[in-house]
Design a protein around this motif. Structure first.
Motif, PDB file in Angstrom:
ATOM      1  N   MET A  38      13.196   5.195   0.515  1.00  0.00           N
ATOM      2  CA  MET A  38      11.954   4.521   0.197  1.00  0.00           C
ATOM      3  C   MET A  38      11.860   3.190   0.933  1.00  0.00           C
ATOM      4  N   GLU A  39      12.943   2.431   0.940  1.00  0.00           N
ATOM      5  CA  GLU A  39      12.942   1.112   1.578  1.00  0.00           C
ATOM      6  C   GLU A  39      12.568   1.212   3.054  1.00  0.00           C
ATOM      7  N   GLY A  40      13.076   2.240   3.723  1.00  0.00           N
ATOM      8  CA  GLY A  40      12.771   2.435   5.141  1.00  0.00           C
ATOM      9  C   GLY A  40      11.298   2.696   5.388  1.00  0.00           C
ATOM     10  N   VAL A  41      10.682   3.496   4.545  1.00  0.00           N
ATOM     11  CA  VAL A  41       9.246   3.795   4.677  1.00  0.00           C
ATOM     12  C   VAL A  41       8.428   2.524   4.482  1.00  0.00           C
ATOM     13  N   LEU A  42       8.812   1.709   3.500  1.00  0.00           N
ATOM     14  CA  LEU A  42       8.097   0.459   3.241  1.00  0.00           C
ATOM     15  C   LEU A  42       8.206  -0.496   4.429  1.00  0.00           C
ATOM     16  N   LYS A  43       9.422  -0.678   4.936  1.00  0.00           N
ATOM     17  CA  LYS A  43       9.625  -1.585   6.068  1.00  0.00           C
ATOM     18  C   LYS A  43       8.886  -1.114   7.305  1.00  0.00           C
ATOM     19  N   ARG A  44       8.943   0.169   7.569  1.00  0.00           N
ATOM     20  CA  ARG A  44       8.251   0.727   8.738  1.00  0.00           C
ATOM     21  C   ARG A  44       6.752   0.524   8.619  1.00  0.00           C
ATOM     22  N   SER A  45       6.215   0.660   7.433  1.00  0.00           N
ATOM     23  CA  SER A  45       4.790   0.467   7.196  1.00  0.00           C
ATOM     24  C   SER A  45       4.361  -0.952   7.554  1.00  0.00           C
ATOM     25  N   VAL A  46       5.184  -1.933   7.200  1.00  0.00           N
ATOM     26  CA  VAL A  46       4.889  -3.328   7.543  1.00  0.00           C
ATOM     27  C   VAL A  46       4.958  -3.521   9.055  1.00  0.00           C
ATOM     28  N   GLU A  47       5.992  -2.970   9.683  1.00  0.00           N
ATOM     29  CA  GLU A  47       6.198  -3.128  11.128  1.00  0.00           C
ATOM     30  C   GLU A  47       5.030  -2.597  11.952  1.00  0.00           C
ATOM     31  N   ILE A  48       4.508  -1.448  11.565  1.00  0.00           N
ATOM     32  CA  ILE A  48       3.444  -0.837  12.368  1.00  0.00           C
ATOM     33  C   ILE A  48       2.066  -1.008  11.748  1.00  0.00           C
ATOM     34  N   ALA A  49       1.988  -1.780  10.678  1.00  0.00           N
ATOM     35  CA  ALA A  49       0.717  -2.072   9.990  1.00  0.00           C
ATOM     36  C   ALA A  49      -0.040  -0.782   9.649  1.00  0.00           C
ATOM     37  N   SER A  50       0.687   0.151   9.067  1.00  0.00           N
ATOM     38  CA  SER A  50       0.112   1.439   8.708  1.00  0.00           C
ATOM     39  C   SER A  50       0.182   1.625   7.186  1.00  0.00           C
ATOM     40  N   PRO A  51      -0.900   2.084   6.565  1.00  0.00           N
ATOM     41  CA  PRO A  51      -0.876   2.257   5.111  1.00  0.00           C
ATOM     42  C   PRO A  51       0.055   3.390   4.670  1.00  0.00           C
ATOM     43  N   VAL A  52       0.433   3.327   3.408  1.00  0.00           N
ATOM     44  CA  VAL A  52       1.259   4.366   2.795  1.00  0.00           C
ATOM     45  C   VAL A  52       0.552   4.887   1.552  1.00  0.00           C
ATOM     46  N   GLU A  53       0.963   6.072   1.141  1.00  0.00           N
ATOM     47  CA  GLU A  53       0.495   6.628  -0.123  1.00  0.00           C
ATOM     48  C   GLU A  53       1.631   6.445  -1.124  1.00  0.00           C
TER      49      GLU A  53
END
Length: 75
Positions: free
Chosen positions: A1-16
């Motif tokens: 989960m932590e990786g998905v959150l960090k990646r989302s911030v890095e690429i400015a992409s939303p998550v569900e």
């Protein structure tokens, strides 16, 4: 989960995100993450249309949102 959150911030992409409130209410949200700390996630909640804070311990699941690209047809 932590990786998905960090990646989302890095690429400015939303998550569900599937989130359970302190009262036990489970909701599905689209979130554009702005900040991650040890205990919380802050971001723009597309459901509530405002910046919200979420406790990490209450996040049940997170997954990146994939955007389908239209294919270009050649004529």
């Amino acid at each position: 989960m932590e990786g998905v959150l960090k990646r989302s911030v890095e690429i400015a992409s939303p998550v569900e995100m599937i989130y359970m409130s302190n009262k036990g209410l489970v909701t599905k949200r689209t979130l554009t993450i702005h900040k991650i700390t040890n205990n919380s996630v802050t971001g723009f909640c597309h459901l509530r249309k405002q910046i919200r804070h979420f406790k990490k311990q209450n996040i049940l699941s997170v997954m990146p949102i994939t955007v389908k690209r239209q294919s270009k047809s050649s004529f």
